[in-house]
Structures are given as C-alpha cells and as structure tokens.
Design a protein around this motif. Structure first.
Motif, mmCIF file in Angstrom:
data_model
loop_
_atom_site.group_PDB
_atom_site.id
_atom_site.type_symbol
_atom_site.label_atom_id
_atom_site.label_comp_id
_atom_site.label_asym_id
_atom_site.label_seq_id
_atom_site.Cartn_x
_atom_site.Cartn_y
_atom_site.Cartn_z
ATOM 1 N N GLY A 25 0.798 -1.224 0.000
ATOM 2 C CA GLY A 25 0.000 0.000 0.000
ATOM 3 C C GLY A 25 0.826 1.267 0.000
ATOM 4 N N GLN A 26 2.087 1.170 -0.471
ATOM 5 C CA GLN A 26 2.979 2.324 -0.481
ATOM 6 C C GLN A 26 2.870 3.140 -1.778
ATOM 7 N N HIS A 27 2.422 2.471 -2.852
ATOM 8 C CA HIS A 27 2.353 3.126 -4.162
ATOM 9 C C HIS A 27 1.152 2.635 -4.967
ATOM 10 N N TYR A 28 0.753 3.479 -5.905
ATOM 11 C CA TYR A 28 -0.257 3.094 -6.888
ATOM 12 C C TYR A 28 0.430 2.436 -8.088
ATOM 13 N N LEU A 29 -0.374 1.799 -8.934
ATOM 14 C CA LEU A 29 0.159 1.103 -10.108
ATOM 15 C C LEU A 29 0.935 2.054 -11.015
ATOM 16 N N THR A 30 0.412 3.241 -11.266
ATOM 17 C CA THR A 30 1.112 4.194 -12.142
ATOM 18 C C THR A 30 2.421 4.674 -11.524
ATOM 19 N N ASP A 31 2.503 4.687 -10.194
ATOM 20 C CA ASP A 31 3.755 5.071 -9.523
ATOM 21 C C ASP A 31 4.870 4.093 -9.866
ATOM 22 N N VAL A 32 4.569 2.793 -9.751
ATOM 23 C CA VAL A 32 5.613 1.786 -9.947
ATOM 24 C C VAL A 32 5.960 1.620 -11.429
ATOM 25 N N ILE A 33 4.950 1.737 -12.295
ATOM 26 C CA ILE A 33 5.230 1.637 -13.732
ATOM 27 C C ILE A 33 6.110 2.804 -14.173
ATOM 28 N N ALA A 34 5.738 4.004 -13.741
ATOM 29 C CA ALA A 34 6.525 5.191 -14.096
ATOM 30 C C ALA A 34 7.939 5.091 -13.526
ATOM 31 N N GLY A 35 8.057 4.657 -12.270
ATOM 32 C CA GLY A 35 9.367 4.530 -11.645
ATOM 33 C C GLY A 35 10.258 3.556 -12.389
ATOM 34 N N LEU A 36 9.699 2.422 -12.760
ATOM 35 C CA LEU A 36 10.474 1.397 -13.473
ATOM 36 C C LEU A 36 10.927 1.904 -14.835
ATOM 37 N N VAL A 37 10.020 2.522 -15.570
ATOM 38 C CA VAL A 37 10.348 3.036 -16.905
ATOM 39 C C VAL A 37 11.392 4.142 -16.822
ATOM 40 N N ILE A 38 11.204 5.072 -15.892
ATOM 41 C CA ILE A 38 12.166 6.175 -15.724
ATOM 42 C C ILE A 38 13.545 5.621 -15.361
ATOM 43 N N GLY A 39 13.573 4.634 -14.460
ATOM 44 C CA GLY A 39 14.838 4.034 -14.060
ATOM 45 C C GLY A 39 15.571 3.400 -15.221
ATOM 46 N N ILE A 40 14.840 2.652 -16.044
ATOM 47 C CA ILE A 40 15.449 1.988 -17.208
ATOM 48 C C ILE A 40 15.960 3.012 -18.212
ATOM 49 N N LEU A 41 15.137 4.022 -18.508
ATOM 50 C CA LEU A 41 15.533 5.043 -19.493
ATOM 51 C C LEU A 41 16.730 5.855 -19.001
ATOM 52 N N LEU A 42 16.737 6.204 -17.723
ATOM 53 C CA LEU A 42 17.876 6.941 -17.172
ATOM 54 C C LEU A 42 19.143 6.092 -17.200
ATOM 55 N N ALA A 43 19.002 4.810 -16.876
ATOM 56 C CA ALA A 43 20.166 3.920 -16.888
ATOM 57 C C ALA A 43 20.772 3.840 -18.285
ATOM 58 N N LEU A 44 19.933 3.721 -19.298
ATOM 59 C CA LEU A 44 20.424 3.606 -20.679
ATOM 60 C C LEU A 44 21.060 4.910 -21.157
ATOM 61 N N SER A 45 20.419 6.036 -20.842
ATOM 62 C CA SER A 45 20.905 7.321 -21.356
ATOM 63 C C SER A 45 22.120 7.831 -20.587
ATOM 64 N N VAL A 46 22.062 7.814 -19.260
ATOM 65 C CA VAL A 46 23.176 8.329 -18.459
ATOM 66 C C VAL A 46 24.403 7.431 -18.597
ATOM 67 N N ALA A 47 24.185 6.115 -18.752
ATOM 68 C CA ALA A 47 25.315 5.195 -18.952
ATOM 69 C C ALA A 47 26.070 5.542 -20.231
ATOM 70 N N LYS A 48 25.346 5.961 -21.261
ATOM 71 C CA LYS A 48 26.012 6.369 -22.500
ATOM 72 C C LYS A 48 26.850 7.623 -22.280
ATOM 73 N N VAL A 49 26.349 8.528 -21.468
ATOM 74 C CA VAL A 49 27.113 9.736 -21.141
ATOM 75 C C VAL A 49 28.407 9.354 -20.424
ATOM 76 N N VAL A 50 28.325 8.407 -19.499
ATOM 77 C CA VAL A 50 29.517 7.951 -18.785
ATOM 78 C C VAL A 50 30.512 7.313 -19.753
ATOM 79 N N ASP A 51 30.013 6.533 -20.696
ATOM 80 C CA ASP A 51 30.893 5.911 -21.693
ATOM 81 C C ASP A 51 31.629 6.969 -22.515
ATOM 82 N N MET A 52 30.957 8.081 -22.773
ATOM 83 C CA MET A 52 31.568 9.167 -23.550
ATOM 84 C C MET A 52 32.688 9.864 -22.774
ATOM 85 N N MET A 53 32.713 9.696 -21.468
ATOM 86 C CA MET A 53 33.755 10.321 -20.649
ATOM 87 C C MET A 53 35.120 9.664 -20.870
ATOM 88 N N GLY A 54 35.103 8.425 -21.364
ATOM 89 C CA GLY A 54 36.357 7.731 -21.617
ATOM 90 C C GLY A 54 37.157 7.518 -20.349
#
Length: 291
Positions: A139-168
């Motif tokens: 009872g800590q979150h609604y369905l849209t809370d967890v779906i949004a959190g999961l999607v945001i986490g995945i998208l941030l991981a993919l995008s920010v990881a690419k930025v880190v790779d560019m740092m060399g």
C-alpha cells in the motif's frame, strides 16, 4: 479511485507470513542493496562499472525527488489507512523510488553482466517484477507510480550510462565536475525549510555521490590497486571491506544521532564518508594487507 481498488484487490491474498515476506523483498529496491551491489562490483569486478552504476543511481535519485516535488501525489495509505502494511514510507508517491532504483540497478547489471549469465538475467527480470509488486501489496504506491518509476529508471540507466561511456578515461574528472553543481543545488533546496523526510534522500544521494567521487579519484590516481584476488583471499577482502564500511555506517549513525537527529547536513556528511570509505579507504587497506 480505480488504482486504490487495484491495491485492495491484491491485498485479498494477505496473511501474516506474506506481509513479512513482502516487507523483506521490497528492500531489494532500497539504498542499502544499492550500496552492497556497488561495493561488490567495485571491490571484486570492475571499478568503472561501479562508477557507472553510482553515477546513474545518483542521477536517478535526484530526478526521482524532483518529480515527487512536482507532482506531490499522496501515498495510497494517506487516502485509505487500511491499505498500509508494515512500516509506512514518508514523502510522496509518484514516481516510486524503489521501482526506479530496481530499474536502474537491473539495467546496468544486465548491460554489463546479464548477457553472459542466464541466471543473472532471470534474477534481474524477477526483481523488476517483484519489487514493484511489493510496493502495491504494502500500500505504499499506486500502479502508475511503480510503472513510471520502473520506466524512468530503465531510461535513465540507458541514457546516463552512454554519457559515462563518452567520458572515456577522464570519467573521474567529469564525475567530480558534475558533483559540484549537484551539491550546490541540493544545499540550496535546504534553504526552503522543507520537511526532513521530503528532502532526506536528496542529501543522502548527493553525500554518497560526493564521497564516492572523491574516493574514486584518490583510488585511481594514488592507490591504483586493481589486483583481482582468487580463492580464500576473496573471503578475506569481503570480510575486511565489510568491517570497514559497517563500522563507519553504524558508528557514524550512532554518533550523528547523538549530535542531532533528522539533520540533512549530517546525513550528507555520513554518506559522503561512507562513500569515501567504500572506495579509497577500503582499497588502501586491501593493498596494505595484500588481500
């Protein structure tokens, strides 16, 4: 409210043992699990992957807190106290921090290790299902809370990881460079006198980021201990590292609570020191003891 009815429908399966199990499983999306995963990768596998995980995780934590401050969505148990199970989480609901954390950790681990390990791939997939489900069950979150959190986490991981790779090979320099404005922004937020529970995670995240980045630079430039141990020395390293980090974690918690409870500045300092301990200090001791 339709989403509240979804939670009540899920909670029809409730019984005492399952409540305790869900409270345990939900911790897979907590900061303690992230710290453990980051340290394991840093100590035993690949420091740069650990750097990437920390960089992405902290970025995600900041984004999560900012979004919660924008949407200000109450948690389900605030709307209906009967759905609250176990220890109730403070702060706002959207998006789910636990689901977002799980999306970040699972994506980074899969990109770096999951493709070569079938069992790890299934463990990570299971975590991305189980943790969001526990947030609904408790009872800590609604369905849209967890779906949004999961999607945001995945998208941030993919995008920010690419930025880190560019740092060399300059990742340590850019890491410090990014840390400075993050600290300035977080410290500025404290001037608005917001409730402790609503800004705590920002100070914890930025403190951990600062300590890790400083320790990472010290380790890379001055300690440079990259020996991957085998056999019993793996156990020795794990025990030594655990004692060092646990001593600082528990000791600083007790000490700072004596000085001032619920103090975001002490939270910042505590996690900064833990980040420094888990990187530079731990590697220095490993090198000294040759473990």
């Amino acid at each position: 409210m339709f989403e509240l009815e979804i939670i009540k429908w899920i909670q029809q399966i409730r019984f005492s043992f399952l409540d305790k199990l869900m409270e345990l499983l939900t911790q897979l999306g907590d900061q303690i699990v992230f710290i453990a995963v980051a340290l394991i990768i840093y100590w035993f596998f690949n420091k740069k992957v650990a750097f990437k995980l920390v960089f992405v995780f902290i970025s995600s934590a900041v984004v999560n807190e900012l979004l919660k401050g924008v949407f200000l969505r109450p948690r389900p148990f605030n709307e209906d106290p009967s759905v609250g199970v176990g220890e109730l989480t403070h702060g706002y609901a959207f998006p789910s921090g636990h689901a977002q954390n799980t999306g970040v950790i699972s994506t980074i681990l899969y990109k770096n290790y999951g493709k070569k390990s079938v069992w790890l791939k299934w463990v990570l997939l299971s975590a991305m299902i189980v943790v969001p489900f526990t947030r609904l069950y408790l009872g800590q979150h609604y369905l849209t809370d967890v779906i949004a959190g999961l999607v945001i986490g995945i998208l941030l991981a993919l995008s920010v990881a690419k930025v880190v790779d560019m740092m060399g090979d300059k990742e340590h320099f850019y890491g410090l460079l990014v840390t400075v404005p993050v600290i300035v922004i977080v410290m500025s937020i404290s001037m608005f006198n917001q409730p402790y529970e609503e800004i705590k995670n920002l100070f914890v995240a930025s403190g951990g980021l600062s300590g890790f980045m400083i320790g990472y630079v010290i380790d890379k430039l001055y300690i440079a201990y990259d020996l991957h141990q085998k056999g019993i020395k793996i156990v020795y390293r794990a025990l030594v590292g655990l004692v060092i980090v646990a001593t600082f974690y528990v000791g600083l918690s007790a000490l700072f609570d004596l000085i001032s409870e619920n103090n975001v500045y002490l939270d910042f300092l505590r996690y900064a020191l833990i980040g420094l301990t888990g990187t530079a200090l731990s590697m220095f001791v490993f090198k000294l003891l040759k473990v």
